[in-house]
Design a protein around this motif. Structure first.
Motif, PDB file in Angstrom:
ATOM      1  N   UNK A   1       0.441   8.835   6.226  1.00  0.00           N
ATOM      2  CA  UNK A   1       0.081   7.919   7.324  1.00  0.00           C
ATOM      3  C   UNK A   1       0.534   6.493   7.032  1.00  0.00           C
ATOM      4  N   UNK A   2       1.787   6.362   6.705  1.00  0.00           N
ATOM      5  CA  UNK A   2       2.326   5.043   6.367  1.00  0.00           C
ATOM      6  C   UNK A   2       3.765   4.953   6.842  1.00  0.00           C
ATOM      7  N   UNK A   3       4.404   3.857   6.565  1.00  0.00           N
ATOM      8  CA  UNK A   3       5.826   3.685   6.833  1.00  0.00           C
ATOM      9  C   UNK A   3       6.482   3.138   5.573  1.00  0.00           C
ATOM     10  N   UNK A   4       7.348   3.936   4.984  1.00  0.00           N
ATOM     11  CA  UNK A   4       8.013   3.530   3.750  1.00  0.00           C
ATOM     12  C   UNK A   4       9.254   2.724   4.103  1.00  0.00           C
ATOM     13  N   UNK A   5       9.331   1.513   3.553  1.00  0.00           N
ATOM     14  CA  UNK A   5      10.457   0.614   3.815  1.00  0.00           C
ATOM     15  C   UNK A   5      11.302   0.441   2.560  1.00  0.00           C
ATOM     16  N   UNK A   6      12.544   0.080   2.775  1.00  0.00           N
ATOM     17  CA  UNK A   6      13.409  -0.346   1.681  1.00  0.00           C
ATOM     18  C   UNK A   6      13.343  -1.869   1.569  1.00  0.00           C
ATOM     19  N   UNK A   7      13.460  -2.346   0.341  1.00  0.00           N
ATOM     20  CA  UNK A   7      13.380  -3.781   0.059  1.00  0.00           C
ATOM     21  C   UNK A   7      14.520  -4.185  -0.870  1.00  0.00           C
ATOM     22  N   UNK A   8      14.824  -5.469  -0.860  1.00  0.00           N
ATOM     23  CA  UNK A   8      15.843  -6.024  -1.756  1.00  0.00           C
ATOM     24  C   UNK A   8      15.218  -7.188  -2.513  1.00  0.00           C
ATOM     25  N   UNK A   9      15.246  -7.127  -3.834  1.00  0.00           N
ATOM     26  CA  UNK A   9      14.684  -8.199  -4.651  1.00  0.00           C
ATOM     27  C   UNK A   9      15.448  -9.493  -4.427  1.00  0.00           C
ATOM     28  N   UNK A  10      14.724 -10.572  -4.221  1.00  0.00           N
ATOM     29  CA  UNK A  10      15.366 -11.881  -4.064  1.00  0.00           C
ATOM     30  C   UNK A  10      15.896 -12.408  -5.388  1.00  0.00           C
ATOM     31  N   UNK A  11      15.420 -11.830  -6.487  1.00  0.00           N
ATOM     32  CA  UNK A  11      15.837 -12.322  -7.801  1.00  0.00           C
ATOM     33  C   UNK A  11      17.165 -11.735  -8.238  1.00  0.00           C
ATOM     34  N   UNK A  12      17.300 -10.400  -8.126  1.00  0.00           N
ATOM     35  CA  UNK A  12      18.494  -9.761  -8.697  1.00  0.00           C
ATOM     36  C   UNK A  12      19.184  -8.792  -7.755  1.00  0.00           C
ATOM     37  N   UNK A  13      18.732  -8.712  -6.507  1.00  0.00           N
ATOM     38  CA  UNK A  13      19.389  -7.848  -5.538  1.00  0.00           C
ATOM     39  C   UNK A  13      19.079  -6.375  -5.676  1.00  0.00           C
ATOM     40  N   UNK A  14      18.178  -6.016  -6.579  1.00  0.00           N
ATOM     41  CA  UNK A  14      17.840  -4.601  -6.760  1.00  0.00           C
ATOM     42  C   UNK A  14      17.156  -4.066  -5.512  1.00  0.00           C
ATOM     43  N   UNK A  15      17.537  -2.842  -5.109  1.00  0.00           N
ATOM     44  CA  UNK A  15      16.939  -2.199  -3.956  1.00  0.00           C
ATOM     45  C   UNK A  15      15.850  -1.226  -4.402  1.00  0.00           C
ATOM     46  N   UNK A  16      14.766  -1.195  -3.667  1.00  0.00           N
ATOM     47  CA  UNK A  16      13.690  -0.264  -3.973  1.00  0.00           C
ATOM     48  C   UNK A  16      12.950   0.060  -2.682  1.00  0.00           C
ATOM     49  N   UNK A  17      12.060   1.038  -2.750  1.00  0.00           N
ATOM     50  CA  UNK A  17      11.269   1.393  -1.582  1.00  0.00           C
ATOM     51  C   UNK A  17       9.792   1.370  -1.923  1.00  0.00           C
TER      52      UNK A  17
END
Length: 641
Positions: free
Chosen positions: A131-147
């Motif tokens: 019951x959620x929404x999983x988003x992708x994110x990009x670190x402002x520090x090093x550009x690493x992508x995660x969810x």
């Protein structure tokens, strides 16, 4: 020798020299990240469902009995199947969860311990399930992508009575290897060699033949000399019949370990290293040196013990899964890990959008590790975790600390996880005696084993090189007070145990919104104190190790101490003829009853500091109970003290 003030507030001019401090990855959550939108519906993710324990109070009581002489179940450790039958999820509950997952189109794999179920699904499936929404994110520090979930995820009501934690919905956290190099300030550190201030460390007729006696070039033989391990070797106690486990988040080359042992002239059991790759295994990367250290040190202290290396990807569920596998396998008699994150990184305030900045509830991983560690304890597996290398301010190496927009502008007193868990032994750091000079300055000496904190070098630079030329805050042995785990029973009557300090906040200076208090930590919290036991960890009085076939010098960090304690446990297991079990209730009882002295199992650490907590002739949050006299500890354990 140096003027030192207990720091209750920090000058904003202090910074941290990160270059060269660690071969491990930095944490990915050092700054807020940019939301890149909902994850594609077909994006696959692995999630581990950690199941609720049955009869947890009874389990904790049984664990206590296994390590309390005279108790009905003293040294009566359980097998994995016995744990599953008595304390893991029931067969019917496991079947119910699997059936529910199958209805959602998800496959599942159950650990023999009945403690966890692994499943893999798409973002769309997991969104619906939790019951959620999983988003992708990009670190402002090093550009690493995660969810990670954009909001709070909910365990489905149909299985909420069985499932406690869903680990893997977020892969934001990247754990840090607790490894530090003296090369962090090589430019100002050119006038060496250093010398040992005590001749007892040198190899000789009464010493270990594999020792060098040279700071920055110490071997496991020097560890044996420092901490009175040699009497065990002289009795033929070399780890035979024991197995040490390494839990790590990077792969490595086993040939590095065998080369290290060969180069120092150490005879070892052949073909002793086994690798187990969990969730596809870790990568050969910047953290591989950490794995090499762990194997070289644990396997060097116990040269005839078997070594099992469990490695996994450096993610939330990777770390949970690899620990769960190592414990559920129940082959290793003792297990160490040298990776961690600030305990507060697991708090809702830093993970759930819209959460209050006073919300210190756990988003899951602290509870996940805790259940696994309880299983290990009842099975008699001794666990060790590096306490961290950022002194009393654990966030500094992970989140950073500097004035100005885009940085964290406060450094609260914090401890490292998983070392802060009450059912793992937190391995802290000391500086052993040595003499030193930097940049042509006069020779100074550390004359007694001290709490490791690089402010003694900072003071040297400020005096003889000039103020603010280099800032070393807050490199040193991790230690302090948990603000999540309560004071455990074995610390209840320990002199020196403290509560958390007041006025500790984590502030981020957002380039747009300005300074934002992201977390307010509890004041005077009666929490678990770390570390428990400390050994030499200062790179300046540090070690050599082999990586990629080459010898590296001037290495240290509490990541050396954890595997050293792991190897020591293998020796104690051979000597006693049985598993040692959870160290903490035993060592605190020995210290509280018998104190320090000629026949003590511990050396009190009365000097030095980790930038806040000072050495004392008692338990202290810089070095714990103190360092070891292993031969004396062996006598206590064999006698049932």
């Amino acid at each position: 020798m140096f003027a030192k003030l207990r720091r209750k507030s920090l000058p904003l001019s202090l910074g941290l020299l990160l270059t060269g401090l660690s071969t491990g990855a930095m944490a990915a959550n050092a700054t807020p990240a940019t939301d890149a939108g909902a994850a594609p519906a077909n994006q696959t993710m692995q999630v581990t469902l950690v199941l609720k324990l049955r009869n947890q109070a009874a389990l904790e009581d049984y664990i206590k009995q296994t390590v309390t002489p005279g108790s009905a179940h003293y040294q009566q450790f359980l097998t994995t199947s016995q744990f599953a039958q008595q304390y893991g999820a029931s067969d019917s509950d496991v079947a119910r969860v699997q059936a529910y997952l199958q209805k959602q189109g998800l496959s599942s794999q159950v650990l023999p311990s009945h403690l966890a179920i692994m499943t893999t699904g798409t973002a769309a499936q997991l969104d619906a399930l939790f019951s959620t929404s999983i988003h992708n994110y990009v670190s402002r520090e090093n550009g690493r992508q995660f969810h990670k979930p954009a909001g709070s995820a909910q365990i489905p009501s149909a299985i909420a009575d069985v499932v406690d934690v869903a680990s893997g919905l977020s892969n934001e956290h990247v754990y840090l290897a607790h490894h530090v190099s003296a090369s962090a300030f090589t430019a100002l550190n050119s006038q060496k060699p250093k010398t040992n201030a005590q001749s007892s460390a040198a190899a000789g007729s009464n010493g270990n033949p594999t020792a060098t006696g040279i700071p920055e070039e110490y071997t496991v033989g020097d560890v044996a000399n420092f901490y009175n391990i040699n009497p065990l070797y002289q009795r033929g106690v070399v780890g035979k019949g024991s197995t040490v486990g390494i839990v790590t988040l990077s792969n490595f080359y086993p040939s590095d370990a065998t080369l290290y042992w060969t180069d120092i002239g150490l005879a070892t059991k052949p073909n002793r290293i086994k690798q187990v790759h969990v969730d596809g295994g870790g990568a050969i990367d910047g953290g591989s040196g950490e794995t090499s250290i762990d194997v070289e040190q644990s396997g060097g202290i116990a040269p005839y013990a078997n070594v099992i290396v469990y490695d996994a990807p450096n993610t939330n569920d990777g770390y949970v899964d690899v620990f769960a596998r190592a414990v559920s396998d129940n082959v290793a008699d003792s297990i160490s890990t040298s990776w961690g994150l600030p305990e507060i990184a697991n708090f809702a305030a830093l993970n759930i959008p819209g959460a209050s900045n006073t919300d210190t509830t756990d988003v899951g991983d602290l509870r996940a590790f805790h259940a696994i560690f309880l299983e290990a304890a009842v099975q008699g597996q001794s666990l060790f975790a590096a306490a961290g290398d950022s002194g009393a301010y654990d966030t500094v190496r992970d989140f950073g600390y500097a004035p100005g927009p885009g940085n964290y502008t406060s450094a609260p007193l914090t401890v490292d996880s998983p070392a802060s868990d009450p059912y793992i032994t937190a391995a802290g750091g000391t500086t052993t005696p040595y003499s030193y000079s930097f940049n042509g300055g006069p020779v100074e000496s550390i004359t007694q084993e001290s709490v490791w904190g690089w402010d003694y070098i900072q003071n040297y630079f400020n005096t003889y090189v000039g103020p603010n030329v280099i800032d070393l805050f807050s490199v040193g042995g991790g230690g302090g007070v948990s603000v999540y785990w309560h004071t455990p029973f074995y610390q209840a009557f320990t002199n020196g145990v403290e509560t958390s300090q007041p006025h500790q906040t984590l502030v981020y200076d957002d380039p747009v919104a300005g300074p934002t208090t992201q977390l307010i930590l509890p004041s005077h919290f009666q929490g678990r104190n770390v570390p428990d036991i400390s050994l030499n960890a200062d790179p300046e009085s540090g070690y050599m190790f082999v990586l990629d076939g080459a010898i590296n010098y001037g290495e240290g960090g509490t990541s050396f101490v954890g595997p050293q304690l792991n190897g020591i446990t293998a020796l104690l297991r051979q000597s006693s003829g049985h598993r040692i079990g959870l160290w903490n209730p035993q060592v605190y009882a020995i210290q509280n009853i018998f104190g320090y002295g000629r026949f003590s199992a511990f050396n009190s650490i009365r000097a030095g500091d980790n930038w806040f907590y000072y050495g004392q002739p008692r338990y202290n949050e810089g070095a714990g109970i103190g360092s070891l006299n292993v031969a004396n500890l062996d006598v206590f354990l064999r006698s049932g003290f």
